[in-house]
Design an enzyme around this catalytic site. Structure first.
Site, PDB file in Angstrom:
ATOM      1  N   ASP A 136      45.799  27.059  40.351  1.00 24.80           N
ATOM      2  CA  ASP A 136      45.581  26.974  38.913  1.00 24.80           C
ATOM      3  C   ASP A 136      44.133  27.338  38.552  1.00 24.80           C
ATOM      4  O   ASP A 136      43.198  27.030  39.287  1.00 24.80           O
ATOM      5  CB  ASP A 136      45.886  25.536  38.464  1.00 24.80           C
ATOM      6  CG  ASP A 136      45.744  25.340  36.985  1.00 24.80           C
ATOM      7  OD1 ASP A 136      46.551  25.929  36.239  1.00 24.80           O
ATOM      8  OD2 ASP A 136      44.836  24.601  36.560  1.00 24.80           O
TER       9      ASP A 136
ATOM     10  N   GLU B 161      45.751  32.085  39.680  1.00 27.73           N
ATOM     11  CA  GLU B 161      45.918  32.301  38.250  1.00 27.73           C
ATOM     12  C   GLU B 161      44.627  32.920  37.713  1.00 27.73           C
ATOM     13  O   GLU B 161      43.651  32.231  37.447  1.00 27.73           O
ATOM     14  CB  GLU B 161      46.219  30.988  37.521  1.00 27.73           C
ATOM     15  CG  GLU B 161      46.454  31.188  36.030  1.00 27.73           C
ATOM     16  CD  GLU B 161      46.489  29.892  35.243  1.00 27.73           C
ATOM     17  OE1 GLU B 161      47.133  29.871  34.183  1.00 27.73           O
ATOM     18  OE2 GLU B 161      45.860  28.907  35.668  1.00 27.73           O
TER      19      GLU B 161
END
Length: 619
Positions: free
Chosen positions: A322, A351
């Site tokens: 993330d 990400e």
């Protein structure tokens, strides 16, 4: 020896003041033999530390907080065994702590990960299926079960995922990305689980650490792979360490609350100001998410070992990371390299929500763009947000020089910037975007076009749970809860059970059957996984490309494959003359429609229905 062990046990019981020790155990035979062990307890730093069994201590670090001590041991050539830490005062053993080096699984270091031969299915566990009703709430966590609240805890859990692995496999998925499962003890919005409060513990409302390992075991029995959603950038404000920080610079702190400016271009921008760069990387992602300082070696080692511990203890197959590029770029690079040094085949997808191919490429391992600044992220894979943005609009657009299918064409025209285009994670939507079935107003033909493209271009396709049965959701009106609705049938009282053919509506079955046929076909098509691509400039909002391996001299004539993919994004029927594509059609005469099995002559022309895609295996 028995008397000594008895003393250890008695002294541990009588004097133990250790509240936490992390990692709680480790493994023998790791590539990096140095292990940093954090010990937490009241005034723990006042003690001197030694070990039993001649386990070498290479470093003992104390911080300004006397409740922490960081002990580094060298595990090189030490077999799996239990030993003790001895905590002494004036040469007297005051108490001890048992510690274990465990046996690794066979061939653990060379475990296979996910790649372009896989299809990744993304679920939010709280919204997928409730397999164990007794853990819907937990006495130690603040937020309780409330399925009536759109952004509340709805009770989905690990057992619910295990119960529906056959459904996932039948869909054609081979890999499962589950949004974070570690404890998130925030008072609200905790189902989101990106504000973690204990990174060594599965949230009890999802299950236990043992349940998570069992999930991996059950998945591997079905040839499915498990990807953990890992968060390196921030924790939750209620993380246990936030109440008693090991060091003041464990997190980034400002005189007043400072949120990141989200301008991640500052990382490679040679004209960026230092103040903008600092706020980007050190500012908090949200008020409830303290920003971790990975430049502190203690923090970086903690995060690195935590990631490796989860891989090893739960037998994981990959990471999705993330907010990858919100962390310090040098520190996160060290984190990534440490993991891939331990597991050379392990895939990690970051990400990187950049909307420019050069900026996105900068973050992929061995990027030619990164080399300009002598930077190598060592990150194997990145998420292709540029393609995602296109797929969320393109099938609603009339074709011109820049819109419609030209937007997709232009995306692939920049593939030369990536060192490994086959290792991009490609998707139309995820848990942060509007759902495609909302964008396309549940027009199944536009859904089919979207999936057809994802299934046949370079990269690793990712599907968001529920889209395969037509689930929609408008984030603009309903917020995140609208795009994270419960999967119908995941709860006993649900009126529709979309996990079964009999339980699905006719419309849901139409979505599911197409998706299943498409991605199960893709499973065994190496020409799609790793083949070359040639595409043709769109005309009248039509677009044609080929995936093929015929130019590879190592491929035998019998094994040579070619797939022709055609899109008609206009509202009118189109007939395409095939002589334009002769360099790829070559001597092929027909093509088999992979969805209908119909045989189509490709020697002269091909007719395409309005708003349709056609995937042909050339024969």
């Amino acid at each position: 020896m028995k008397k000594l062990l008895l003393f250890f046990l008695i002294s541990s019981t009588m004097f133990a003041q250790i509240e936490r020790i992390e990692p709680p155990f480790w493994y023998a035979g790791m590539h990096n033999p140095e292990l940093q062990i954090m010990v937490y307890g009241k005034n723990i730093s006042k003690y001197n530390v030694s070990t039993s069994n001649s386990i070498p201590i290479t470093k003992v670090e104390r911080t300004e907080n006397p409740n922490y001590i960081f002990v580094t041991i060298n595990t090189k050539n030490i077999p799996p065994k239990d030993f003790y830490f001895l905590f002494k005062e004036n040469e007297k053993v005051i108490f001890t702590q048992k510690y274990s080096l465990k046996q690794r699984r066979e061939n653990s270091a060379v475990r296979k990960s996910f790649d372009a031969s896989d299809m990744m299915y993304l679920i939010m566990p709280d919204r997928f299926a409730n397999g164990y009703l007794k853990n819907d709430s937990d006495k130690l966590t603040t937020e309780k079960y409330n399925r009536e609240l759109p952004e509340g805890r709805h009770g989905g859990d690990i057992q619910g995922v295990i119960n529906h692995l056959d459904y996932i496999a039948a869909l054609g998925a081979t890999t499962l990305w589950i949004t974070p499962l570690c404890e998130d003890n925030e008072a609200v919005y905790s189902y989101h689980s990106y504000a973690q409060t204990d990174v060594y513990k599965i949230d009890p409302r999802y299950g236990t650490n043992e349940d998570y390992t069992r999930l991996a075991t059950e998945m591997h029995k079905k040839n499915l792979k498990l990807v953990m959603d890992y968060v390196t950038n921030h924790w939750g404000l209620q993380h246990w360490m936030m109440k008693d920080l090991p060091t003041q610079d464990w997190i980034h702190q400002f005189e007043n609350f400072t949120q990141t400016n989200h301008r991640r271009t500052v990382i490679h921008d040679i004209n960026a100001s230092k103040s903008d760069t600092k706020i980007c990387m050190d500012g908090w992602f949200a008020p409830s998410m303290p920003d971790l300082n990975q430049t502190n070696p203690l923090v970086l080692n903690y995060l690195t070992q935590n990631a490796i511990w989860w891989i090893e203890s739960s037998n994981l197959d990959g990471f999705r990371v993330d907010t990858y590029n919100y962390a310090d770029p040098i520190a996160i690079t060290k984190w990534t390299k440490a993991i891939t040094d331990e597991y050379p085949n392990f895939n990690i997808v970051g990400e990187i929500s950049m909307r420019d191919q050069a900026q996105l490429s900068y973050w992929q391992k061995d990027s030619p763009i990164g080399k300009i600044q002598n930077f190598n992220s060592h990150l194997p894979s990145v998420m292709d947000f540029i393609l995602s943005d296109a797929l969320l609009t393109v099938f609603n657009e009339d074709g011109n020089w820049e819109s419609g299918m030209a937007k997709v064409y232009n995306n692939f025209a920049n593939d030369f910037l990536f060192p490994n285009v086959n290792n991009l994670l490609i998707f139309a939507e995820n848990h942060d975007t509007n759902r495609i079935n909302h964008v396309y107003k549940n027009d199944i033909e536009k859904y089919k076009m979207t999936m057809s493209l994802l299934a046949t271009v370079r990269g690793i396709p990712q599907l968001y749970y529920g889209s395969e049965i037509g689930m929609a959701g408008n984030k603009d009106d309903g917020g995140d809860a609208a795009i994270r609705q419960d999967f119908p049938g995941g709860w006993e009282a649900d009126p529709i059970n979309a996990f079964t053919k009999e339980g699905r509506t006719q419309g849901q079955n139409e979505y599911f059957d197409f998706t299943s046929k498409l991605f199960n076909w893709r499973k065994n098509k190496s020409v799609v996984h790793f083949g070359k691509m040639t595409h043709y400039i769109p005309e009248d909002n039509t677009y044609v490309y080929f995936r093929y391996n015929a130019t590879d001299p190592s491929v035998s004539e019998l094994a040579k494959q070619s797939v022709m993919v055609l899109f008609n994004n206009s509202s009118e029927t189109k007939t395409l003359k095939t002589d334009r594509f002769v360099e790829n059609i070559g001597n092929f005469k027909t093509g088999k429609d992979v969805i209908t099995d119909k045989i189509i002559d490709v020697t002269k022309e091909i007719t395409l229905e309005p708003k349709s895609a056609l995937i042909l295996e050339l024969k």
